[in-house]
Design a protein around this motif. Structure first.
Motif, PDB file in Angstrom:
ATOM      1  N   ALA A  24      41.537  82.040  33.983  1.00  0.00           N
ATOM      2  CA  ALA A  24      41.938  81.767  35.369  1.00  0.00           C
ATOM      3  C   ALA A  24      41.018  80.518  35.677  1.00  0.00           C
ATOM      4  CB  ALA A  24      41.785  83.026  36.036  1.00  0.00           C
ATOM      5  N   GLN A  25      39.939  80.464  35.331  1.00  0.00           N
ATOM      6  CA  GLN A  25      38.853  79.412  35.781  1.00  0.00           C
ATOM      7  C   GLN A  25      39.461  78.148  35.353  1.00  0.00           C
ATOM      8  OE1 GLN A  25      35.108  81.052  35.023  1.00  0.00           O
ATOM      9  NE2 GLN A  25      34.934  81.943  36.878  1.00  0.00           N
ATOM     10  N   ALA A  26      39.989  78.256  34.067  1.00  0.00           N
ATOM     11  CA  ALA A  26      40.231  77.012  33.101  1.00  0.00           C
ATOM     12  C   ALA A  26      41.641  76.308  33.722  1.00  0.00           C
ATOM     13  CB  ALA A  26      40.412  77.414  31.682  1.00  0.00           C
ATOM     14  N   GLN A  27      42.258  76.952  34.497  1.00  0.00           N
ATOM     15  CA  GLN A  27      43.669  76.394  34.912  1.00  0.00           C
ATOM     16  C   GLN A  27      43.551  75.220  35.761  1.00  0.00           C
ATOM     17  OE1 GLN A  27      46.140  79.178  36.995  1.00  0.00           O
ATOM     18  NE2 GLN A  27      47.005  80.217  34.907  1.00  0.00           N
ATOM     19  N   ALA A  28      44.647  74.549  35.351  1.00  0.00           N
ATOM     20  CA  ALA A  28      44.488  72.920  36.018  1.00  0.00           C
ATOM     21  C   ALA A  28      44.371  72.994  37.486  1.00  0.00           C
ATOM     22  CB  ALA A  28      45.746  72.182  35.430  1.00  0.00           C
ATOM     23  N   GLN A  29      43.412  72.108  37.865  1.00  0.00           N
ATOM     24  CA  GLN A  29      42.899  71.836  39.267  1.00  0.00           C
ATOM     25  C   GLN A  29      42.992  70.593  39.749  1.00  0.00           C
ATOM     26  OE1 GLN A  29      42.604  74.625  41.473  1.00  0.00           O
ATOM     27  NE2 GLN A  29      42.702  76.145  39.486  1.00  0.00           N
ATOM     28  N   LEU A  30      43.613  70.264  40.862  1.00  0.00           N
ATOM     29  CA  LEU A  30      43.651  68.722  41.164  1.00  0.00           C
ATOM     30  C   LEU A  30      42.374  68.096  41.614  1.00  0.00           C
ATOM     31  CD1 LEU A  30      46.523  68.776  43.648  1.00  0.00           C
ATOM     32  CD2 LEU A  30      46.627  67.618  41.525  1.00  0.00           C
ATOM     33  N   ASP A  31      42.243  66.800  40.932  1.00  0.00           N
ATOM     34  CA  ASP A  31      40.769  66.060  41.157  1.00  0.00           C
ATOM     35  C   ASP A  31      39.872  66.636  40.176  1.00  0.00           C
ATOM     36  OD1 ASP A  31      42.162  64.441  42.844  1.00  0.00           O
ATOM     37  OD2 ASP A  31      41.644  65.829  44.485  1.00  0.00           O
ATOM     38  N   GLN A  32      40.195  67.534  39.386  1.00  0.00           N
ATOM     39  CA  GLN A  32      39.255  67.875  38.021  1.00  0.00           C
ATOM     40  C   GLN A  32      39.704  67.569  36.946  1.00  0.00           C
ATOM     41  OE1 GLN A  32      38.174  72.009  38.406  1.00  0.00           O
ATOM     42  NE2 GLN A  32      37.691  71.923  40.621  1.00  0.00           N
ATOM     43  N   ALA A  33      38.746  67.803  35.899  1.00  0.00           N
ATOM     44  CA  ALA A  33      39.235  67.151  34.700  1.00  0.00           C
ATOM     45  C   ALA A  33      40.394  68.220  34.064  1.00  0.00           C
ATOM     46  CB  ALA A  33      37.977  67.370  33.549  1.00  0.00           C
ATOM     47  N   ALA A  34      41.554  67.569  33.442  1.00  0.00           N
ATOM     48  CA  ALA A  34      42.348  68.340  32.983  1.00  0.00           C
ATOM     49  C   ALA A  34      42.179  68.911  31.989  1.00  0.00           C
ATOM     50  CB  ALA A  34      43.533  67.461  32.478  1.00  0.00           C
ATOM     51  N   PRO A  35      42.475  70.431  31.886  1.00  0.00           N
ATOM     52  CA  PRO A  35      42.027  71.234  30.900  1.00  0.00           C
ATOM     53  C   PRO A  35      42.474  70.656  29.402  1.00  0.00           C
ATOM     54  CG  PRO A  35      43.186  72.597  32.423  1.00  0.00           C
ATOM     55  CD  PRO A  35      43.393  71.132  32.891  1.00  0.00           C
ATOM     56  N   ALA A  36      41.385  70.632  28.635  1.00  0.00           N
ATOM     57  CA  ALA A  36      41.559  70.156  27.228  1.00  0.00           C
ATOM     58  C   ALA A  36      42.536  70.914  26.355  1.00  0.00           C
ATOM     59  CB  ALA A  36      40.104  69.906  26.378  1.00  0.00           C
ATOM     60  N   PHE A  37      43.167  70.489  25.389  1.00  0.00           N
ATOM     61  CA  PHE A  37      44.005  71.155  24.460  1.00  0.00           C
ATOM     62  C   PHE A  37      44.422  70.131  23.113  1.00  0.00           C
ATOM     63  CE2 PHE A  37      46.996  68.806  27.254  1.00  0.00           C
ATOM     64  CZ  PHE A  37      48.074  68.171  26.190  1.00  0.00           C
ATOM     65  N   PRO A 150      43.897  58.214  33.744  1.00  0.00           N
ATOM     66  CA  PRO A 150      43.423  57.294  32.664  1.00  0.00           C
ATOM     67  C   PRO A 150      41.827  58.037  32.537  1.00  0.00           C
ATOM     68  CG  PRO A 150      44.342  55.792  33.842  1.00  0.00           C
ATOM     69  CD  PRO A 150      44.588  57.186  34.715  1.00  0.00           C
ATOM     70  N   GLU A 151      41.194  58.491  33.640  1.00  0.00           N
ATOM     71  CA  GLU A 151      39.794  58.994  33.409  1.00  0.00           C
ATOM     72  C   GLU A 151      39.895  60.461  33.208  1.00  0.00           C
ATOM     73  OE1 GLU A 151      40.573  55.757  35.518  1.00  0.00           O
ATOM     74  OE2 GLU A 151      41.078  57.451  36.478  1.00  0.00           O
ATOM     75  N   GLY A 152      40.975  61.161  32.933  1.00  0.00           N
ATOM     76  CA  GLY A 152      41.330  62.360  32.489  1.00  0.00           C
ATOM     77  C   GLY A 152      41.325  63.305  33.571  1.00  0.00           C
ATOM     78  N   GLN A 153      41.154  62.968  34.683  1.00  0.00           N
ATOM     79  CA  GLN A 153      41.566  64.104  35.936  1.00  0.00           C
ATOM     80  C   GLN A 153      42.978  64.376  36.210  1.00  0.00           C
ATOM     81  OE1 GLN A 153      39.341  62.441  39.452  1.00  0.00           O
ATOM     82  NE2 GLN A 153      37.619  63.971  38.838  1.00  0.00           N
ATOM     83  N   LEU A 154      43.277  65.647  36.659  1.00  0.00           N
ATOM     84  CA  LEU A 154      44.634  65.942  37.053  1.00  0.00           C
ATOM     85  C   LEU A 154      44.680  65.392  38.540  1.00  0.00           C
ATOM     86  CD1 LEU A 154      47.060  67.738  36.109  1.00  0.00           C
ATOM     87  CD2 LEU A 154      46.208  69.623  37.835  1.00  0.00           C
ATOM     88  N   VAL A 155      45.808  64.580  38.539  1.00  0.00           N
ATOM     89  CA  VAL A 155      45.949  63.926  39.923  1.00  0.00           C
ATOM     90  C   VAL A 155      47.410  64.324  40.689  1.00  0.00           C
ATOM     91  CG1 VAL A 155      44.519  62.015  39.515  1.00  0.00           C
ATOM     92  CG2 VAL A 155      46.858  61.809  38.728  1.00  0.00           C
ATOM     93  N   TYR A 156      48.212  64.931  39.825  1.00  0.00           N
ATOM     94  CA  TYR A 156      49.324  65.473  40.317  1.00  0.00           C
ATOM     95  C   TYR A 156      50.031  66.583  39.661  1.00  0.00           C
ATOM     96  CZ  TYR A 156      54.390  65.947  41.998  1.00  0.00           C
ATOM     97  OH  TYR A 156      55.497  66.388  42.320  1.00  0.00           O
ATOM     98  N   LYS A 157      50.467  67.692  40.308  1.00  0.00           N
ATOM     99  CA  LYS A 157      51.250  68.677  39.685  1.00  0.00           C
ATOM    100  C   LYS A 157      52.100  69.279  40.862  1.00  0.00           C
ATOM    101  CE  LYS A 157      47.735  72.338  41.083  1.00  0.00           C
ATOM    102  NZ  LYS A 157      47.183  73.620  40.818  1.00  0.00           N
TER     103      LYS A 157
END
Length: 208
Positions: A24-37, A150-157
Motif C-alpha cells: 500500500a505504501q509503495a503505490q504510486a504517489q504524485l511528486d514522489q519517485a515512481a515505484p521501481a519495477f 526524466p527525474e523519475g518522479q510521477l508527475v501525472y496519473k
C-alpha cells in the motif's frame, strides 16, 4: 506438532500483513519517485524502469477488448499520441494486467500483432498477468495513464482525456489531459491538472 503449526500460521499471517502494508505504501504517489519495477516485455525481454532514467516515460494500462480502449485506438487517438511522444524521445509503455482467462489477456505475439494492425507505436508492451505491476501503481481502468518525469518522479496519473465515454465523436471536444501533460513536462513544468479521474473498463485482475 500442533504448536509448530500454529507458529507457522502466525508467521505467515504476519508476513502477509507486512507485505500488504508495504504494498500500500509503495503505490504510486504524485511528486514522489515512481515505484521501481522490472517486467517482461512482449518480446520476452525484461524491461526495467530504471533503464529509462533521463527520459519521460508513459505507462498506459490497456485491454484491446475494452470499448473505451477501442475508441482511442480505432480512432487513431492513442496511436497518434504514441508516435508524437516517440518523436520527442518519450518512452511509451503499454501495460496489460489482464489475468489468464480474463478479458484482454494476451501473450506477447498477440500483443505485437494487435499493435501492428492498429498502427500503434509503443516502445514496448509489458505483460503483467499476475497484476503485480498494475496493483503497484494502483491502475484501475483501461485506459489509465501514468507519466514519469526524466527525474523519475510521477508527475501525472489519471484519464487520457476529460470526457468519460466510449464514443469517438466526443474526442474533438474533450480536454486532452495526457497530450497537455506531456507538453508541460517537455517545457519543464508540472502538469496541471496532474491528477484526474481515469475512465474505462476495470482492469481485469485475477479473481481472488
Amino acid at each position: 506438532m500442533k504448536h509448530l503449526q500454529r507458529r507457522l500460521l502466525l508467521v505467515s499471517a504476519l508476513f502477509a500483513a507486512t507485505a500488504a502494508t508495504g504494498f500500500a505504501q509503495a503505490q504510486a504517489q504524485l511528486d514522489q519517485a515512481a515505484p521501481a519495477f522490472s517486467a517482461r516485455g512482449a518480446d520476452g525481454k525484461a524491461v526495467d524502469l530504471a533503464s529509462f532514467k533521463g527520459k519521460t516515460v508513459v505507462l498506459e494500462w490497456t485491454n484491446h477488448d475494452c470499448p473505451y480502449v477501442k475508441k482511442h485506438y480505432n480512432s487513431g487517438n492513442i496511436p497518434t499520441l504514441q508516435k508524437d511522444a516517440a518523436a520527442k524521445g518519450v518512452v511509451w509503455l503499454q501495460v496489460i494486467s489482464s489475468a489468464p482467462g480474463e478479458q484482454g489477456f494476451v501473450e506477447g505475439a498477440q500483443a505485437a500483432e494487435l499493435n501492428s494492425k492498429r498502427g500503434a507505436a509503443p516502445n514496448n508492451t509489458l505483460l503483467d498477468p499476475s497484476g503485480q505491476l498494475g496493483k503497484l501503481y494502483g491502475a484501475q481502468t483501461t485506459p489509465h495513464i501514468y507519466i514519469v518525469s526524466p527525474e523519475g518522479q510521477l508527475v501525472y496519473k489519471g484519464g487520457i482525456d476529460s470526457i468519460a465515454t466510449n464514443k469517438v465523436e466526443d474526442l474533438a471536444r474533450a480536454e486532452p489531459y495526457v497530450k497537455l501533460a506531456l507538453a508541460e513536462v517537455a517545457a519543464g513544468r508540472k502538469p496541471n491538472p496532474a491528477n484526474t479521474k481515469p475512465y474505462g473498463c476495470s482492469v481485469k485482475y485475477a479473481k481472488s
